[in-house]
Scaffold this active site. Structure first.
Site, PDB file in Angstrom:
ATOM      1  N   PRO A   2       0.823  -1.212   0.000  1.00  0.00           N
ATOM      2  CG  PRO A   2      -0.575  -1.498   1.804  1.00  0.00           C
ATOM      3  CD  PRO A   2       0.713  -1.961   1.232  1.00  0.00           C
ATOM      4  CD  GLU A   3       4.135   2.939  -3.420  1.00  0.00           C
ATOM      5  OE1 GLU A   3       4.187   4.083  -3.909  1.00  0.00           O
ATOM      6  OE2 GLU A   3       4.794   1.987  -3.848  1.00  0.00           O
TER       7      GLU A   3
END
Length: 275
Positions: A2-3
């Site tokens: 996840p960014e």
DNA sequence: CAAACTCCCTGTTAGC
DNA sequence: TGCTAACAGGGAGTTT
């Protein structure tokens, strides 16, 4: 992995499901997941608090809590974390680390295979997100600011974009994507970036993030696909042809991170070492 | 002080 | 085919 876009998607998901709900109890299955408290202290502190709002700062998810005092519960998903809201009576999943039971028959499940994810319970946001740099999708982030950030630094472009104290929310994938879009080599010393390169890089960062958010994150082929999928143009595409020039995408290591770029589009800095 | 390195973790993949 | 070793990586903490 996840960014910012995936975190933003998670925040929106939570906003629709947990705002104004009260945490009635909690369970911690992996103690180190809660960075600030022992499992017992944590459970005692969150019991009875109400979730007032869900915010994002960089790659942090923040639950604004109202109990006897105001507190924040920040969550960082790191590599493999996810937050889901499901029925409280659902069985515990294999990698569930923390479960927060709500007063509406639902529960928040923090599932995190690799155990890198963290929760931070604190009195003020500054304690956790105080050192983060500019939000790349805010009005504060401009080509001029990006240019200013690059002055006087001795790191390369890739390292700067990964530094959360400079810009908050970019990770390995979107850094590679942004540099490719801006035609900047990952090892370019940031002090040598021109104003026009910063204009291009600024546009590349914002457009890449906005595009990914619109698609609700990125598909990494790991089965954890959300609604849509952003298809990387260079990330994890080593030895494939570049979408722009047809050259062969190369993989190297920069800052201990797998780094993907097109040697033809993104010309190496003159005195570069291996790339 | 800033930059670079180490470590935490486990599922996946490369290699024998 | 089956096993082990290498790999992946964000950021806190440590070292240079």
């Amino acid at each position: 992995m996840p960014e910012l876009p995936e975190v933003e998607s998670t925040v929106r998901y939570l906003q629709e499901r947990v705002v104004d709900r009260t945490i009635v109890s909690s369970a911690v299955y992996w103690a180190r997941t809660v960075a600030t408290h022992t499992p017992i202290a944590f459970s005692g502190s969150v019991a009875g608090v109400t979730i007032e709002a869900v915010i994002r700062r960089g790659k942090f998810i923040g639950l604004k809590l109202r109990g006897s005092s105001e507190q924040y519960l920040f969550v960082h998903l790191r590599m493999s974390g996810s937050l889901d809201v499901i029925a409280a009576q659902s069985e515990i999943a294999t990698h569930d680390r923390v479960i927060l039971e709500l007063n509406n028959g639902k529960s928040i499940r923090f599932n995190d295979t690799r155990k890198f994810g963290r929760m931070y319970l604190c009195d003020s946001p500054e304690q956790v997100v105080g050192n983060l740099g500019v939000e790349p999708l805010s009005d504060d982030f401009s080509p001029e600011l990006l240019y200013a950030i690059t002055r006087g630094k001795k790191t390369c472009a890739k390292a700067l974009l990964l530094d959360q104290r400079a810009i908050a929310g970019l990770g390995n994938i979107y850094v590679d994507e942004s540099l490719w879009k801006a035609k900047i080599h990952p090892l370019t010393p940031v002090a040598k970036l021109t104003q026009s390169q910063c204009v291009a890089l600024h546009a590349a960062i914002t457009s890449t993030l906005e595009q990914a958010i619109a698609l609700s994150g990125t598909d990494f082929g790991d089965g954890v696909v959300q609604d849509g999928m952003y298809s990387p143009l260079v990330y994890a595409r080593d030895d494939e042809p570049c979408n722009r020039c047809g050259g062969s995408i190369r993989k190297s290591r920069v800052q201990q991170r797998g780094t993907h770029y097109c040697p033809q589009c993104q010309r190496a800095p003159r005195k570069s070492r291996r790339a």
